[in-house]
Design an enzyme around this catalytic site. Structure first.
Site, PDB file in Angstrom:
ATOM      1  N   GLY A   1       0.681  -1.235   0.048  1.00  0.00           N
ATOM      2  CA  GLY A   1      -0.142   0.016   0.068  1.00  0.00           C
ATOM      3  C   GLY A   1       0.855   1.249  -0.012  1.00  0.00           C
ATOM      4  O   GLY A   1       2.054   1.010   0.017  1.00  0.00           O
TER       5      GLY A   1
ATOM      6  N   VAL B   1       1.571   5.121   1.918  1.00  0.00           N
ATOM      7  CA  VAL B   1       1.568   5.808   3.182  1.00  0.00           C
ATOM      8  C   VAL B   1       1.393   7.281   3.063  1.00  0.00           C
ATOM      9  O   VAL B   1       2.118   7.664   2.367  1.00  0.00           O
ATOM     10  CB  VAL B   1       2.801   5.501   4.024  1.00  0.00           C
ATOM     11  CG1 VAL B   1       2.572   5.857   5.381  1.00  0.00           C
ATOM     12  CG2 VAL B   1       2.812   3.912   4.132  1.00  0.00           C
TER      13      VAL B   1
ATOM     14  N   ASP C   1       9.594 -10.872   9.644  1.00  0.00           N
ATOM     15  CA  ASP C   1      10.340  -9.735   8.618  1.00  0.00           C
ATOM     16  C   ASP C   1      10.923  -8.543   9.210  1.00  0.00           C
ATOM     17  O   ASP C   1      10.749  -7.327   8.808  1.00  0.00           O
ATOM     18  CB  ASP C   1       9.166  -9.018   7.829  1.00  0.00           C
ATOM     19  CG  ASP C   1       9.246  -8.486   6.591  1.00  0.00           C
ATOM     20  OD1 ASP C   1      10.501  -8.798   5.860  1.00  0.00           O
ATOM     21  OD2 ASP C   1       8.139  -7.825   5.959  1.00  0.00           O
TER      22      ASP C   1
END
Length: 613
Positions: A309, A311, A422
């Site tokens: 996505g 930001v 991650d």
């Protein structure tokens, strides 16, 4: 000598005022400054005083009289019983009084002398009475005239008297009078006081006065005892000055304290409001898509784009900034969104980014984080030669320690262990003071603390930071040690100042910095990356040793994050050299004096083995 009661600090002002009153009373409370007064034909003197006309020290507590309209002297008892005074006998200490309406029976329900200084003079015999309201009956000798009217008659009977021969069929009982002295029906009523005892003074032609909280006699004819007016004024002035200065000082102190307390109270309120704002933010808030458009000013300021996505910068208030991550409408969004909200809603740690809220409005999904102005750690370690981006070894050490504490919290501080999967520089955000905060929990996974391994059907993470066992079970089971491996790679990247894998090298070869760093330590060479002071070299070596311990291929040989924190907090002198995690790799080329040239090594390739889970 005037005695002053022990006063608390908060009551010093009251105590000083009382002292001033007692000083004045000591000089003027003996009757000389309280001449006799009159109300109608009643002489008023000690122990009585006229309320509002004479100072309090002219009378004895509880002996206040009121001079009413028409020069009627009123005596009021504590229970609101009010009578007109007819005469006062100061020698016998008796006061005669009558009801203002001429019917004392109307006030019998208020009659109680227990709280006053007076008692009814006369017989001590007490009786019980009953009052009846009779509309038409006429019973001789029992009619209570002052309570009766032309419309009805009020009769009073002794409760102990037999009344069977009296017709009370048309009467209604009103109430009982219990234990009433027989003298209560006399007119006027005579009351006597026992304290203060001044009758003997009056009998001798002297007067009684209050001095030093006790009564004493003085001779009204002894004019030599009357102090001159100038002397009295001088004493008043001295008393006023003596008490005035401390009162003034106390007033100034009190004003200052009120101001200070008000200031402190305002600061407390601000702190409380901030705490409540933070407390409310601990639990993620659900926003609508319209809310997000308002917060981001129609998605005006873009901060960056990622795999899942975009930001945007937003503002909840003038002081609270946020980062709004609007997720792409892709197939993977569902799992990442649920993971992010589910994980971060239960995490509250200084080294973990705070999830302020989320949006799940139809097919639109977004995550609202606290805003961190210094971007990610990747920005500052992307180039070893860009000295304007280099944070310094002290700060790098503090950042590494903060990340380690954050991961340790995820592994041990929650009800269930959280595996991030991650850990990489892009997911480490920095606040105003460069304090690190772990972000992006889209790939995170929950597991029980009592389990040493976690089941996974597919590998997850970023190439270069993924632990070998995540690729293949030939290297062991997936566990919290997988995050330890990723953290080690991140630390080594901080030490080397470049990406773990640099594919910019010529001739199609790649540079694998962790192995290069190990070879430098193994040969006792300087890391030669922005080393300016001896202390910097020690920090760089400690970070390198910790990073190499964390990337051991065997998960069992990697330390826990708690041990990692202890290693980073220590001096580093006693850290043992880790085993070679690269085994039989090709020999590395020695680094030349030119810092821009790096040893070129073949990148290890991991064979991914599929799972049947």
């Amino acid at each position: 000598m005037i005695r002053m009661k022990r006063c608390s600090l908060s009551g010093i002002t009251t105590c000083l005022l009382n002292l001033l009153f007692m000083v004045v009373l000591g000089e003027h409370g003996g009757g000389h400054s309280c001449p006799e007064s009159r109300c109608g034909n009643i002489d008023i003197r000690f122990p009585f005083r006229i309320r509002g006309r004479q100072p309090v020290y002219c009378g004895y507590p509880g002996f206040e009289l009121s001079c009413m309209e028409g020069n009627h002297t009123m005596l009021q008892f504590p229970n609101s019983l009010e009578l007109y005074v007819q005469s006062i006998d100061y020698i016998s200490q008796v006061i005669d009084a009558v009801d203002p309406q001429g019917c004392f029976a109307r006030q019998l329900h208020n009659f109680n002398l227990s709280a006053s200084h007076f008692q009814l003079q006369g017989s001590n015999d007490k009786y019980n009475y009953t009052l009846f309201n009779c509309s038409s009956s006429e019973i001789p000798h029992y009619r209570f005239d002052c309570l009766s009217t032309p419309a009805y008659n009020i009769y009073i009977f002794s409760s102990d008297e037999s009344i069977y021969d009296i017709d009370l069929l048309s009467c209604t009982k009103m109430y009982d009078l219990v234990s009433v002295p027989i003298d209560i029906f006399d007119d006027p009523l005579s009351f006597q006081w026992i304290e203060p005892k001044c009758g003997h003074c009056e009998a001798k032609g002297h007067r009684c006065r209050l001095r030093n909280n006790s009564t004493e006699c003085h001779d009204t004819g002894d004019a030599s005892r009357k102090p001159p007016k100038k002397e009295a004024s001088r004493k008043i002035l001295i008393a006023g000055i003596t008490i005035g200065f401390p009162l003034l000082a106390l007033a100034v102190i009190k004003i200052y304290r009120v101001y200070s307390l008000d200031k402190i109270e305002k600061e407390y309120r601000v702190k409380i409001e901030r705490f409540l704002d933070d407390y409310r933010a601990l639990k993620p808030t659900r926003y609508s898509y319209v809310d997000l458009k308002r917060i981001t000013e129609q998605f005006k300021y873009e901060l960056g784009q990622g795999t899942y996505g975009t930001v945007f910068k937003g503002k909840l208030s003038n002081e609270i900034l946020v980062a709004v991550k609007v997720l792409n409408n892709s197939k993977a969004n569902g799992e990442e969104f649920v993971n992010e909200v589910g994980m971060m809603g239960r995490i509250h740690h200084v080294n973990v980014v705070r999830l302020v809220g989320f949006c799940a409005d139809g097919f639109r999904r977004a995550l609202v984080y606290e805003y961190l102005p210094n971007d990610s750690l990747q920005k500052f370690i992307a180039s070893a030669d860009a000295k304007n981006h280099f944070l310094g070894w002290e700060r790098l050490h503090r950042i590494a320690l903060g990340i380690a504490k954050g991961i340790e919290y995820l592994h041990q501080g929650c009800d269930q262990r959280i595996l991030h999967f991650d850990i990489k520089p892009q997911n480490i955000l920095l606040d105003n003071d460069f304090n690190p905060k772990i972000s992006d929990f889209g790939l995170a996974k929950l597991c029980s603390k009592d389990k040493s391994a976690v089941s996974m059907t597919t590998a997850r993470g970023t190439i270069g930071y993924i632990a070998p066992e995540v690729f293949s079970r030939n290297f062991g089971n997936v566990s919290y040690k997988s995050d330890v491996y990723s953290f080690g790679m991140l630390v080594l990247e901080m030490v080397g100042g470049r990406k773990i894998v640099d594919d910019t090298a010529g001739d199609g070869e790649q540079i694998y910095f962790p192995e290069w760093i190990y070879n430098l330590l193994d040969e006792g060479e300087d890391l030669r990356v922005h080393i300016e002071e001896e202390g910097d070299a020690k920090i760089a070596k400690k970070l390198a040793v910790v990073g190499l311990w964390c990337i051991q291929w065997n998960p069992g040989e990697r330390p826990s994050m708690k041990t990692v924190v202890q290693m980073l907090e220590g001096g580093g002198e006693n850290l043992e050299k880790p085993p070679n995690p690269f085994g039989s790799s090709a020999a590395t080329q020695k680094m030349s004096a030119n810092v821009t040239r790096r040893p070129v090594l073949k990148l290890k390739e991991l064979a991914t083995i599929s799972e049947a889970e």
